[in-house]
Write an enzyme that holds these catalytic residues in place. Structure first.
Site, PDB file in Angstrom:
ATOM      1  N   GLY A 107      35.195  31.940  34.815  1.00  0.00           N
ATOM      2  CA  GLY A 107      36.417  31.181  34.632  1.00  0.00           C
ATOM      3  C   GLY A 107      37.663  32.028  34.806  1.00  0.00           C
TER       4      GLY A 107
ATOM      5  N   ASP B 104      36.100  34.950  24.555  1.00  0.00           N
ATOM      6  CA  ASP B 104      35.025  34.544  25.468  1.00  0.00           C
ATOM      7  C   ASP B 104      33.788  35.415  25.242  1.00  0.00           C
ATOM      8  OD1 ASP B 104      33.873  32.957  27.352  1.00  0.00           O
ATOM      9  OD2 ASP B 104      34.735  33.989  29.075  1.00  0.00           O
TER      10      ASP B 104
END
Length: 755
Positions: free
Chosen positions: A435, A551
């Site tokens: 991402g 993350d």
């Protein structure tokens, strides 16, 4: 046809080129490498020389006959203690200064001698002169050409009246007050003296001294004034020099001692002593130098080619040819070149014109291509500068410059460097996509293996500022379990980050049974959990500004060749000022690892990373992915794990690779810790510092030499592991089955309370 003015201009140009070539030849180095080529104003050509070549034991001269001495204090060159004024390589002559012999009335004349071994006194360039009104000048010599040991004599007498007749020309040296005699051929050992004949009985009004000397032709001009005051105490003399004392035929047989080098000819000395080396016709230089003589470019000098002809230089010679379209004899003594008007030549002229046009078009095309390339390069440079500024390069440089030693922490790479490292970002070099960007495998110019990440950030100035702040902070992180940021490139449209390369894949690659048939052991998994927890705790608690990763997942935990954990991918990370407890932002992260509270409120803090790490712990325990769409009942691993814990089915969901029969309590404790990390409410989760401490305690108990079997209730184990607070503030001793049972009761209470 050429006009007369053009012909004159060409001749002047050729003459100028010739003079330049002669000047360059004159200044060309004629001595051996490193040896002095001058002493004062006197050139020293090889085979003559002074001293030894620097760094070698080789003499700067051919043999002792050519050994000279330079007095640096007076810049005077000496040959056998005789002053040298010049050395001619082409004429094979040396100019020296000799003392004048003087003999006065009632005194004996001074005998002067000159012995030059293999050099001879030039018979063509010198003469013996006596000056005085009562003078006998005599020379004594041995003639080498006669090959005997007899001494030969010659000389002359100079007499005059007192005073001399006015009609006598005082510029001549014909016997009156001055006489002269030729020097015999081949003399290298000579003595001379000037004495009085009649003791000056009739010439007392003049200088009572007589003078005799060997002198260079055309240098001395007699004057009657010299009878009163002779002005010279030494005069120039010319020596003929040659090599050795053998003939060319004898010398050429000895390759080692032969003095003539490449492109030279050997000539026997006319004095009968030794031989001389000269350059072959069409060559010039120093025939004695190891490099020998080199070719003369006759085409750059006046030559015998006619006006319209072309000169072609050859080795040692040249030739003249008529250019295409002309005919005749190309030399000046021939017919010259004239325009060929035959039909075949007209066709050739058309071909030549076509060729000329093609060459001109090619030149224009090359020029245009070069200009376009230069413009493209200038545009690229401007684009890189604009990208650098838009990506916050100036801000980053300012922040780094304020920190001492910043150049050791992070490097600003150029786009060219990273293109070369990734073969222009070849698709085959892609390590992975996420991402936050695409990661490429790269090799820097210094052969360092790196991972290059092409970030995904928009043109929002706020986003750029946050990125620069992150790069600045991450450049200061130095933790063994955090992938090190080596530098960045801001010249591209999107920033590029350069990290150290970790070569053993991700944690998921090693625990997913679909990717790895032989997954890692529980002991290794627990160590990886400890190292990961320490790294995240460091980011939360020990960094200069707290960093929330946002993350944390098994694919962002890399393993090196020793299976050491390295936390990576800080693209979603955020800085949390010390005076703030949380940050509100657009929800961002990976499905399955997202903190439910953050997903609901949009506010993230350190406890959001704790939740994500809890999911990683569950992955380590179960060997399952965080999200499995193919299995609806296990789609969300965290929820599936919590429900399994509530139903007391821990042993059913554990990965078969982790249980060995001796680690029951350790697995229970890690499961309880994981359950606490994935609590729905962030306030009920432990901090990463507490998580790291508990995991370290479990590893320490396993290694502690006092702990045996299931005896984990001792004071030592409690000290090593610490205490786990339950939901109601009570303290449960970690590492016991009772704690696990109590935790299950707590889960039941939560269900009863509606949680």
């Amino acid at each position: 046809m050429f006009s007369t003015e053009k012909v004159m201009m060409r001749m002047k140009l050729l003459l100028l080129i010739n003079l330049l070539a002669m000047t360059m030849a004159a200044t060309e180095a004629q001595s051996l490498a490193g040896c002095p080529d001058k002493c004062g104003d006197v050139d020293i050509p090889y085979p003559f020389g002074v001293g030894v070549q620097p760094g070698t034991s080789r003499n700067c001269f051919l043999d002792q006959s050519f050994n000279l001495t330079c007095d640096n204090s007076t810049s005077t060159l000496y040959f056998d203690n005789i002053t040298v004024s010049s050395i001619s390589l082409q004429q094979h002559q040396m100019d020296i200064f000799m003392l004048v012999s003087e003999g006065c009335y009632n005194q004996t004349g001074q005998l002067r001698s000159l012995y030059t071994k293999t050099f001879t006194i030039s018979s063509t360039q010198n003469k013996f002169v006596s000056v005085g009104c009562d003078t006998l000048g005599m020379i004594y010599f041995q003639n080498n050409s006669l090959r005997n040991n007899f001494t030969h004599y010659t000389g002359c007498v100079a007499l005059c009246y007192s005073p001399p007749p006015k009609e006598i020309d005082d510029k001549t040296c014909s016997g009156t007050a001055c006489c002269q005699v030729d020097i015999p051929v081949g003399i290298n050992n000579i003595s001379f003296v000037a004495v009085s004949v009649f003791n000056h009985t009739n010439v007392l009004t003049f200088n009572n001294c007589s003078h005799g000397f060997i002198v260079k032709h055309d240098w001395f001009h007699f004057s009657f004034d010299y009878l009163r005051d002779f002005p010279y105490d030494r005069v120039p003399v010319v020596l003929d020099w040659s090599v050795s004392n053998v003939t060319c035929r004898t010398a050429s047989r000895s390759k080692a001692d032969y003095a003539c080098k490449s492109n030279t000819e050997c000539v026997d000395s006319s004095d009968g002593v030794g031989y001389k080396c000269i350059c072959k016709p069409g060559f010039e230089g120093n025939p004695y130098h190891p490099n020998g003589c080199h070719d003369v470019d006759e085409c750059s000098r006046p030559n015998n080619c006619s006006i319209h002809s072309q000169c072609i230089n050859l080795n040692g010679t040249y030739k003249c040819v008529c250019p295409p379209g002309y005919k005749g004899i190309a030399y000046n003594n021939g017919t010259g070149c004239s325009l060929d008007t035959s039909p075949s030549n007209q066709n050739l002229s058309i071909l030549i014109i076509a060729l000329g046009v093609s060459v001109a078009l090619l030149a224009v095309f090359t020029l245009v291509s070069t200009l376009c390339w230069a413009r493209k390069q200038r545009t690229l440079k401007q684009l890189r500068e604009r990208n650098f500024e838009q990506n916050g390069g100036n801000i980053l440089l300012q922040q780094l410059s304020e920190q001492q030693g910043y150049t050791d922490r992070i490097k600003i790479f150029t786009e060219v460097e990273l293109k070369n490292a990734t073969n222009n970002f070849d698709q085959c070099r892609i390590l992975g996509r996420g991402g936050q960007g695409t990661v490429y495998d790269g090799i820097l110019q210094d052969n360092r293996h790196v991972a290059i990440k092409k970030s995904r950030i928009g043109g929002d100035p706020r986003q750029i500022k946050d990125f620069i702040n992150e790069v600045f902070v991450l450049s200061q992180i130095n933790h063994r379990n955090v992938v090190k940021l080596l530098g960045c490139c801001l010249e591209t449209e999107v920033p590029l980050l350069v990290y150290e390369f970790v070569d053993n894949g991700t944690l998921l690659d090693h625990i997913d049974p679909l990717k790895n048939e032989f997954s890692i052991s529980w002991e290794t998994r627990l160590r990886i959990a400890v190292e990961t927890a320490e790294a995240i705790s460091y980011l939360h608690s020990s960094a200069s500004i707290p960093i929330i990763h946002r993350d944390i997942k098994s694919t962002n935990i890399l393993l090196d060749h020793n299976l050491k954990a390295k936390v990576s991918d800080f693209g979603a990370s955020r800085l949390v000022p010390l005076d703030e407890t949380h940050v509100t932002t657009v929800v961002q992260g990976t499905l399955g690892y997202l903190d439910p509270e953050y997903l609901h409120t949009g506010q993230f803090d350190e406890k959001s990373d704790v939740y994500s790490f809890g999911v990683v712990l569950v992955e380590l325990l179960t060997g399952k992915k965080a999200v499995q769409f193919s299995m609806p009942e296990q789609r969300n691993l965290a929820m599936y794990f919590v429900s399994s814990m509530k139903e007391d089915r821990l042993w059913e969901i554990l990965d078969k690779q982790v249980y060995d029969g001796n680690n029951t309590n350790q697995l229970k404790e890690v499961a309880l810790l994981a359950w606490r990390c994935v609590k729905v409410k962030g306030e009920e989760r432990p901090t990463m510092k507490e998580v790291a401490k508990e995991l370290e305690g479990l590893v320490a108990i396993e290694k502690h030499p006092w702990v045996k079997g299931e005896d984990l209730m001792s004071e030592e184990s409690e000290y090593l592991l610490g205490h786990v607070p339950d939901m109601y503030g009570a303290t449960i001793a970690a590492g016991t089955s009772a704690s696990y049972d109590t935790m299950l009761k707590d889960i039941a209470l939560e269900i009863a309370d509606g949680r």
